[in-house]
Scaffold this motif. Structure first.
Motif, PDB file in Angstrom:
ATOM      1  N   LYS A  95       0.829  -1.218   0.000  1.00 16.42           N
ATOM      2  CA  LYS A  95       0.000   0.000   0.000  1.00 16.42           C
ATOM      3  C   LYS A  95       0.859   1.262   0.000  1.00 16.42           C
ATOM      4  CE  LYS A  95      -4.079  -2.273   1.981  1.00 16.42           C
ATOM      5  NZ  LYS A  95      -3.563  -3.624   2.231  1.00 16.42           N
ATOM      6  N   ARG A  96       1.819   1.285  -0.922  1.00 13.52           N
ATOM      7  CA  ARG A  96       2.729   2.416  -1.000  1.00 13.52           C
ATOM      8  C   ARG A  96       2.069   3.594  -1.678  1.00 13.52           C
ATOM      9  NH1 ARG A  96       5.234  -0.118   2.861  1.00 13.52           N
ATOM     10  NH2 ARG A  96       7.231  -1.084   2.385  1.00 13.52           N
ATOM     11  N   GLY A  97       2.563   4.782  -1.406  1.00 17.79           N
ATOM     12  CA  GLY A  97       2.091   5.982  -2.071  1.00 17.79           C
ATOM     13  C   GLY A  97       2.952   7.158  -1.662  1.00 17.79           C
ATOM     14  N   ASN A 122      -1.668   3.115  -2.858  1.00 19.30           N
ATOM     15  CA  ASN A 122      -2.675   4.019  -2.295  1.00 19.30           C
ATOM     16  C   ASN A 122      -2.858   5.204  -3.243  1.00 19.30           C
ATOM     17  OD1 ASN A 122      -3.771   6.258  -0.665  1.00 19.30           O
ATOM     18  ND2 ASN A 122      -3.474   4.878   1.080  1.00 19.30           N
ATOM     19  N   PRO A 123      -4.101   5.559  -3.596  1.00 16.92           N
ATOM     20  CA  PRO A 123      -4.311   6.593  -4.614  1.00 16.92           C
ATOM     21  C   PRO A 123      -4.348   8.021  -4.086  1.00 16.92           C
ATOM     22  CG  PRO A 123      -6.428   5.717  -3.954  1.00 16.92           C
ATOM     23  CD  PRO A 123      -5.380   4.975  -3.147  1.00 16.92           C
ATOM     24  N   TYR A 124      -4.203   8.240  -2.752  1.00 14.68           N
ATOM     25  CA  TYR A 124      -4.487   9.567  -2.185  1.00 14.68           C
ATOM     26  C   TYR A 124      -3.611  10.675  -2.767  1.00 14.68           C
ATOM     27  CZ  TYR A 124      -5.607  13.167   1.273  1.00 14.68           C
ATOM     28  OH  TYR A 124      -6.022  14.341   1.881  1.00 14.68           O
ATOM     29  N   LEU A 144      -5.950   0.815  -4.120  1.00 15.92           N
ATOM     30  CA  LEU A 144      -7.003   0.827  -3.092  1.00 15.92           C
ATOM     31  C   LEU A 144      -8.206   1.603  -3.601  1.00 15.92           C
ATOM     32  CD1 LEU A 144      -4.988   1.652   0.160  1.00 15.92           C
ATOM     33  CD2 LEU A 144      -5.543  -0.587  -0.816  1.00 15.92           C
ATOM     34  N   CYS A 145      -9.380   1.001  -3.485  1.00 24.18           N
ATOM     35  CA  CYS A 145     -10.605   1.668  -3.916  1.00 24.18           C
ATOM     36  C   CYS A 145     -11.542   1.734  -2.695  1.00 24.18           C
ATOM     37  CB  CYS A 145     -11.204   0.878  -5.086  1.00 24.18           C
ATOM     38  SG  CYS A 145     -12.750   1.510  -5.712  1.00 24.18           S
ATOM     39  N   ARG A 146     -12.154   0.590  -2.349  1.00 29.60           N
ATOM     40  CA  ARG A 146     -13.012   0.535  -1.155  1.00 29.60           C
ATOM     41  C   ARG A 146     -12.437  -0.567  -0.279  1.00 29.60           C
ATOM     42  NH1 ARG A 146     -15.792   1.053   2.884  1.00 29.60           N
ATOM     43  NH2 ARG A 146     -17.961   1.775   2.951  1.00 29.60           N
ATOM     44  N   THR A 147     -11.803  -0.174   0.822  1.00 29.46           N
ATOM     45  CA  THR A 147     -11.098  -1.167   1.631  1.00 29.46           C
ATOM     46  C   THR A 147     -12.061  -1.886   2.576  1.00 29.46           C
ATOM     47  OG1 THR A 147     -10.421   0.577   3.176  1.00 29.46           O
ATOM     48  CG2 THR A 147      -8.877   0.019   1.413  1.00 29.46           C
ATOM     49  N   SER A 148     -11.555  -2.946   3.221  1.00 26.65           N
ATOM     50  CA  SER A 148     -12.426  -3.852   3.977  1.00 26.65           C
ATOM     51  C   SER A 148     -12.614  -3.470   5.439  1.00 26.65           C
ATOM     52  CB  SER A 148     -11.841  -5.276   3.909  1.00 26.65           C
ATOM     53  OG  SER A 148     -10.522  -5.292   4.426  1.00 26.65           O
ATOM     54  N   GLN A 156     -13.543   7.302   2.095  1.00 24.54           N
ATOM     55  CA  GLN A 156     -13.911   6.677   0.823  1.00 24.54           C
ATOM     56  C   GLN A 156     -15.389   6.849   0.466  1.00 24.54           C
ATOM     57  OE1 GLN A 156     -12.427   2.624   1.236  1.00 24.54           O
ATOM     58  NE2 GLN A 156     -10.529   3.412   2.107  1.00 24.54           N
ATOM     59  N   TYR A 166     -14.824   6.553  -3.439  1.00 31.03           N
ATOM     60  CA  TYR A 166     -14.250   5.305  -3.962  1.00 31.03           C
ATOM     61  C   TYR A 166     -14.704   5.065  -5.405  1.00 31.03           C
ATOM     62  CZ  TYR A 166     -18.664   2.803  -3.139  1.00 31.03           C
ATOM     63  OH  TYR A 166     -19.977   2.394  -3.174  1.00 31.03           O
ATOM     64  N   VAL A 169     -12.452   7.110  -7.551  1.00 33.61           N
ATOM     65  CA  VAL A 169     -11.175   6.408  -7.725  1.00 33.61           C
ATOM     66  C   VAL A 169     -11.312   5.330  -8.794  1.00 33.61           C
ATOM     67  CG1 VAL A 169      -9.489   4.889  -6.600  1.00 33.61           C
ATOM     68  CG2 VAL A 169     -10.332   6.935  -5.415  1.00 33.61           C
TER      69      VAL A 169
ATOM     70  N   LYS B  95       4.689   7.031   5.072  1.00 32.83           N
ATOM     71  CA  LYS B  95       3.339   7.174   4.503  1.00 32.83           C
ATOM     72  C   LYS B  95       2.580   5.858   4.538  1.00 32.83           C
ATOM     73  CE  LYS B  95       4.481  11.274   1.750  1.00 32.83           C
ATOM     74  NZ  LYS B  95       5.915  11.416   1.996  1.00 32.83           N
ATOM     75  N   GLY B  97      -0.298   3.059   5.605  1.00 30.78           N
ATOM     76  CA  GLY B  97      -1.741   3.056   5.784  1.00 30.78           C
ATOM     77  C   GLY B  97      -2.289   1.687   5.466  1.00 30.78           C
ATOM     78  N   ILE B  99      -5.258  -1.677   7.143  1.00 30.00           N
ATOM     79  CA  ILE B  99      -6.274  -2.031   8.131  1.00 30.00           C
ATOM     80  C   ILE B  99      -5.627  -2.157   9.513  1.00 30.00           C
ATOM     81  CG2 ILE B  99      -7.622  -3.201   6.355  1.00 30.00           C
ATOM     82  CD1 ILE B  99      -6.814  -5.869   7.656  1.00 30.00           C
ATOM     83  N   ASN B 122      -0.968   7.783   5.843  1.00 35.02           N
ATOM     84  CA  ASN B 122      -1.923   8.104   4.780  1.00 35.02           C
ATOM     85  C   ASN B 122      -3.340   7.919   5.322  1.00 35.02           C
ATOM     86  OD1 ASN B 122      -3.678   7.652   2.430  1.00 35.02           O
ATOM     87  ND2 ASN B 122      -1.786   7.647   1.248  1.00 35.02           N
ATOM     88  N   TYR B 124      -6.284   7.568   3.731  1.00 38.12           N
ATOM     89  CA  TYR B 124      -7.333   7.080   2.825  1.00 38.12           C
ATOM     90  C   TYR B 124      -8.157   5.937   3.426  1.00 38.12           C
ATOM     91  CZ  TYR B 124      -9.632   5.614  -1.509  1.00 38.12           C
ATOM     92  OH  TYR B 124     -10.575   5.293  -2.463  1.00 38.12           O
ATOM     93  N   LEU B 125      -7.561   5.146   4.320  1.00 41.61           N
ATOM     94  CA  LEU B 125      -8.297   4.010   4.901  1.00 41.61           C
ATOM     95  C   LEU B 125      -9.112   4.371   6.147  1.00 41.61           C
ATOM     96  CD1 LEU B 125      -5.681   2.527   3.396  1.00 41.61           C
ATOM     97  CD2 LEU B 125      -6.813   0.539   4.372  1.00 41.61           C
ATOM     98  N   LEU B 155      -7.182  13.616  -6.193  1.00 44.17           N
ATOM     99  CA  LEU B 155      -8.184  13.240  -5.194  1.00 44.17           C
ATOM    100  C   LEU B 155      -8.372  14.353  -4.165  1.00 44.17           C
ATOM    101  CD1 LEU B 155      -7.730  10.275  -6.318  1.00 44.17           C
ATOM    102  CD2 LEU B 155      -8.117   9.550  -3.954  1.00 44.17           C
ATOM    103  N   GLN B 156      -7.270  14.966  -3.751  1.00 44.89           N
ATOM    104  CA  GLN B 156      -7.317  15.851  -2.579  1.00 44.89           C
ATOM    105  C   GLN B 156      -8.135  17.118  -2.815  1.00 44.89           C
ATOM    106  OE1 GLN B 156      -3.133  16.349  -1.501  1.00 44.89           O
ATOM    107  NE2 GLN B 156      -2.807  14.169  -1.872  1.00 44.89           N
TER     108      GLN B 156
END
Lengths: 270, 270
Positions: A95-97, A122-124, A144-148, A156, A166, A169, B95, B97, B99, B122, B124-125, B155-156
């Motif tokens: 989940k890098r970004g 991660n899209p942020y 990542l779109c809609r996480t769990s 999101q 989301y 995204v 950065k 992020g 669960i 991050n 986003y989650l 996104l931001q």
């Protein structure tokens, strides 16, 4: 070959949409590993070898190695999977970004150092932060779109012109970011309705679906709402429920049995 | 002592709002490091030792170590900074992020393995993905708000009920996530107007401000728009423009001089 093509081939050859998440937690390992200095590698290898025939992918989660200083174990594990189980792609869950120049370093980490076939991102930070991953056309970028997780909706689900973030995204990935055809999306099993909505937006872009097993996602709802027309399109990931199915001497067989059971349950609804 | 308190003390004692970002790129190192197997550690150590008196923080960027398998160098570097320069907090720029259960592993990586005083995260989650960091009340959690890169707005800047997403993040952090008073925000120097808007939302929450130097942010606009009433509130980070100020034998002195110049420029507008 490219990740998405490898994935489609593996779906066909294995008849499985199951991904085993390799999230080592030494405190949960069987007793025989207590005095093994290479326990993290050895445990994950045993699980991978036992479960391989039932999976379409493996997904090591990097924090579970990094917290223990076990980068070397991660590197050897991915090399082992490639050598012992050719044709099974490995998704590095990281989940890098970051900004572009740093994202290049993260791409080098995932693809060159570890030899992963795909990485989660991660899209942020926007498109330029994902570009160094996207540019590796032979590799997969799982965005990542809609996480769990329970708090997924904090950001999101915020409405942007009447549509949740989301979905924005998903639109961006499908229409702007997927020029090399190497994108996939993370959409959690815990949100079956969202799975259906995202599927309608993105066509046959593969979904990595965490959240069945320990997190409680419903397999029937996931498959029915999110499969593609050919009955594939899904990488259904389970970690804890498979890895720690038993902590006795039968841990590897128990993991394989749990992976097989999940495969069969998924296949009932394809 | 807690990160935010340490930071305020260091701002006062050093008279500097400068943070040197430690982003090692071996290809840019002076020639003397060409045959040094420990070049990444040695170069960063030299820069840190030379620039220490001009900084409020150091910020190693983890991808620049991980891409080279240099986790051990990162660990020794942070230990060296703590030992040689007590009172200067170290922010690990990672950065992260994920669960909650995985975020715990990332918190262990940043705080227990590396001994960082703060980490970037991050949002986003959602809140539960940041909670394991927030729970470490003695540590700082520096949350991405408006980043410095060209695609930051993808996104931001999306409007949520008439306000851009980054302002929603700022509101959430200030009102819901900062119960332990250990949050800070990343707001890029490349967006002076956004710095002012976020400052109005969050009061005296510290800002980590990347984007001066190589990325082109304007120091005067940053300081005037984003400082707090007492003339602090900012961790102004520069990496490449300081680290690679010279690639000759004077690399460490040149880096120190660049840090001093940035400190003085900032202080003209405080």
């Amino acid at each position: 070959m490219a990740f998405i093509a490898d994935l489609r081939k593996r779906w066909a050859n294995s008849g499985s949409l199951v991904c085993v998440g390799l999230d080592p937690e030494p405190g949960k390992f069987p007793a025989k590993f207590a005095s093994d200095p290479d326990a993290i590698f050895a445990f994950c290898r045993d699980i991978a070898d036992a479960a391989a025939e039932y999976v379409c992918c493996f997904k090591p989660q990097i924090a579970h190695f990094a917290a223990h200083g076990a980068e070397d174990a991660l590197q050897r594990l991915i090399a082992h999977i490639h050598a012992a189980h050719p044709g099974i792609p490995v998704i590095l869950d990281a989940k890098r970004g970051d900004i572009g120049s740093t994202a290049q370093q993260y791409a080098a980490e995932a693809f060159d150092r570890y030899g992963a076939d795909a990485v989660t991102a991660n899209p942020y930070l926007g498109k330029d932060s994902v570009q160094p991953f996207l540019d590796r056309a032979d590799k997969g970028v799982v965005i990542l779109c809609r996480t769990s997780n329970p708090g997924a909706g904090d950001l999101q689900d915020l409405l942007v012109d009447g549509k949740p973030l989301y979905q924005r995204v998903a639109e961006k990935v499908a229409r702007e970011w997927n020029g090399n055809g190497n994108c996939a999306l993370v959409v959690g099993a815990t949100w079956p309705e969202q799975l259906r909505e995202v599927r309608e937006i993105v066509g046959d872009v593969p979904f990595l679906v965490p959240g069945v097993g320990a997190q409680g996602g419903d397999v029937e709802a996931v498959v029915k709402n999110a499969k593609t027309a050919d009955g594939t399109g899904l990488i259904v990931s389970s970690s804890r429920a498979i890895l720690y199915a038993s902590n006795g001497g039968d841990y590897a067989q128990a993991a394989a049995a749990a992976a097989k059971t999940l495969r069969d349950e998924i296949n009932r609804y394809r």
